[in-house]
Design a protein around this motif. Structure first.
Motif, PDB file in Angstrom:
ATOM      1  N   HIS A 218       0.896  -1.250   0.020  1.00 29.40           N
ATOM      2  CA  HIS A 218      -0.018  -0.030  -0.017  1.00 29.40           C
ATOM      3  C   HIS A 218       0.872   1.131   0.040  1.00 29.40           C
ATOM      4  CE1 HIS A 218      -3.291  -2.669   1.199  1.00 29.40           C
ATOM      5  NE2 HIS A 218      -4.255  -1.647   1.484  1.00 29.40           N
ATOM      6  N   GLY A 219       0.933   1.954  -1.012  1.00 29.65           N
ATOM      7  CA  GLY A 219       1.904   3.012  -1.161  1.00 29.65           C
ATOM      8  C   GLY A 219       1.257   4.445  -1.907  1.00 29.65           C
ATOM      9  N   ASN A 220       1.776   5.536  -1.289  1.00 25.81           N
ATOM     10  CA  ASN A 220       1.630   6.721  -1.844  1.00 25.81           C
ATOM     11  C   ASN A 220       0.144   6.990  -2.022  1.00 25.81           C
ATOM     12  OD1 ASN A 220       4.225   5.595  -2.985  1.00 25.81           O
ATOM     13  ND2 ASN A 220       4.594   7.771  -3.802  1.00 25.81           N
ATOM     14  N   GLN A 221      -0.627   6.765  -1.102  1.00 26.74           N
ATOM     15  CA  GLN A 221      -1.821   7.028  -0.937  1.00 26.74           C
ATOM     16  C   GLN A 221      -2.116   8.524  -0.261  1.00 26.74           C
ATOM     17  OE1 GLN A 221      -4.454   4.686   1.757  1.00 26.74           O
ATOM     18  NE2 GLN A 221      -6.359   5.798   0.934  1.00 26.74           N
ATOM     19  N   LEU A 222      -1.842   8.568   0.769  1.00 26.29           N
ATOM     20  CA  LEU A 222      -1.902   9.831   1.731  1.00 26.29           C
ATOM     21  C   LEU A 222      -1.184  10.925   1.246  1.00 26.29           C
ATOM     22  CD1 LEU A 222      -2.713   8.107   5.019  1.00 26.29           C
ATOM     23  CD2 LEU A 222      -4.383   8.767   3.068  1.00 26.29           C
ATOM     24  N   GLY A 223       0.047  10.815   0.543  1.00 30.50           N
ATOM     25  CA  GLY A 223       0.774  11.842   0.007  1.00 30.50           C
ATOM     26  C   GLY A 223       2.171  11.375  -0.796  1.00 30.50           C
ATOM     27  N   PRO A 224       3.110  12.004  -1.208  1.00 31.06           N
ATOM     28  CA  PRO A 224       4.277  11.699  -1.563  1.00 31.06           C
ATOM     29  C   PRO A 224       5.230  10.501  -0.509  1.00 31.06           C
ATOM     30  CG  PRO A 224       4.217  13.964  -2.046  1.00 31.06           C
ATOM     31  CD  PRO A 224       2.980  13.609  -0.962  1.00 31.06           C
TER      32      PRO A 224
END
Length: 387
Positions: A218-224
């Motif tokens: 799970h990556g780069n969902q909420l921000g860089p």
């Protein structure tokens, strides 16, 4: 199956000729035995005439969280009123899931799988991650293994309240991993602010890789962040969400075998910037579309809706969106190629599993042209009609 007005084979070997008209598919022993013009179809013991309807491979939903109980509609309402999404809401579901008995939880999961199949999904992945202790994660893995085609260990979903983060990572990498290992094929980690740091995520992924599991992030969902870079470096099969990507992230994905999985329904529910699916496809990255069914940010298994959203909001063509939701999902699960005793999914070619989704429409364009309409007419999994 004959009388197919428009057949999307999504067969890479056919290239630009992957869409056939007036087509037929012959199925034998659960796999595709022949594909081509209906006028040239070999004889079969039984025929199903779909009377000019469009057909495509069943959806491959490569990212779901089906093993849960409880309700987070209040959190959704707060988000619609302007509150930002944060990872902490997972704890609400963890408490509700722990308090639910096995029989009830199995019934909830089975119902969600049935809903997915009714909407054209023929192959799906689901995760643990709402147990967050050894006993509960083991329970989730067992239930998931009975319900889904692929199971992912997501003990690293959130650090439970009142537990030291490093101690919890030790638990995930040791006793928890050992307990769930017989029931899972994959490992995942929520590499995000409020969840796990890149360093903690690396520890989890490396331990799971050493235990023989495939990797997801799970990556780069909420921000860089470093989720994409970590996934590519470690050879993860997919990195999922991908809302905040730098030019370097896009280039890295395009140059790798890591699939960028976008989750359109989640992006709408969280009011996040849409994942840059158009830019990823244009750069040459492999893109998958998945539902991310979960109680907090994407409470749907409707892949038709996700495909329509990818066309209407993410600027993919219908054909690109279909490919992402079928072959792309299969690649994200490393199931796009047949192996002995395990036929490929996500496309229709000789030797692939006979998973078909027939629309009550003459063209797949209706998926986006008539969004939200109940367009699924029939679903076959491994040659057996289920809807």
């Amino acid at each position: 199956m004959t009388g197919i007005g428009e057949l999307h084979t999504v067969d890479p070997a056919r290239g630009e000729d992957s869409v056939l008209t007036d087509a037929a598919v012959v199925v034998e022993d659960g796999v595709v035995a022949w594909v081509g013009p209906a006028a040239e179809a070999p004889a079969a013991d039984r025929a199903v005439d779909v009377e000019g309807r469009a057909a495509l491979p069943g959806w491959v939903d490569s990212h779901t969280h089906l093993v849960f109980a409880g309700d987070r509609s209040a959190e959704f309402a707060a988000r619609m009123a302007g509150q930002d999404y944060a990872a902490g809401g997972i704890g609400v579901t963890t408490r509700a899931t722990r308090e639910t008995d096995d029989e009830t939880l199995r019934g909830l999961v089975a119902g969600r799988v049935a809903d997915a199949v009714a909407g054209g999904t023929t192959y799906l992945e689901t995760k643990t991650g709402y147990g967050l202790d050894v006993e509960q994660e083991l329970r989730a893995a067992r239930i998931a293994a009975d319900a889904a085609d692929e199971v992912t260990f997501l003990g690293a979903h959130l650090v439970p309240e009142g537990i030291d983060a490093e101690a919890y990572v030790d638990l995930v990498c040791g006793p928890m991993l050992d307990a769930v290992r017989p029931y899972v094929q994959w490992a995942d980690v929520f590499c995000e602010r409020g969840a796990f740091t890149p360093e903690q995520s690396r520890r989890v992924l490396e331990a799971c890789r050493d235990a023989g599991l495939g990797l997801r992030v799970h990556g780069n969902q909420l921000g860089p962040g470093e989720g994409v870079a970590l996934a590519v470096e470690l050879g993860a099969a997919s990195v999922d969400h991908c809302n905040f990507l730098s030019e370097e992230d896009v280039a890295a994905l395009a140059a790798s075998d890591t699939v960028a999985t976008v989750l359109p329904a989640c992006d709408l529910s969280t009011r996040a910037p849409l994942a840059p699916a158009r830019e990823l496809v244009d750069a040459g990255a492999t893109v998958a579309i998945a539902s991310n069914c979960n109680p907090g940010t994407s409470y749907t298994t409707a892949m038709n809706f996700c495909v329509a959203t990818a066309v209407l909001q993410m600027r993919l063509t219908v054909e690109e969106a279909i490919r992402a939701a079928t072959l792309g999902g299969a690649k994200a699960l490393r199931r796009d190629v047949s192996t002995p005793g395990r036929p490929a999914v996500g496309h229709l070619a000789v030797g692939a599993r006979a998973d078909l989704h027939v629309l009550d429409a003459p063209s797949a364009m209706h998926l986006a042209y008539r969004p939200g309409m109940p367009l699924t007419w029939g679903v076959w999994r491994a040659g057996r009609r289920e809807v």
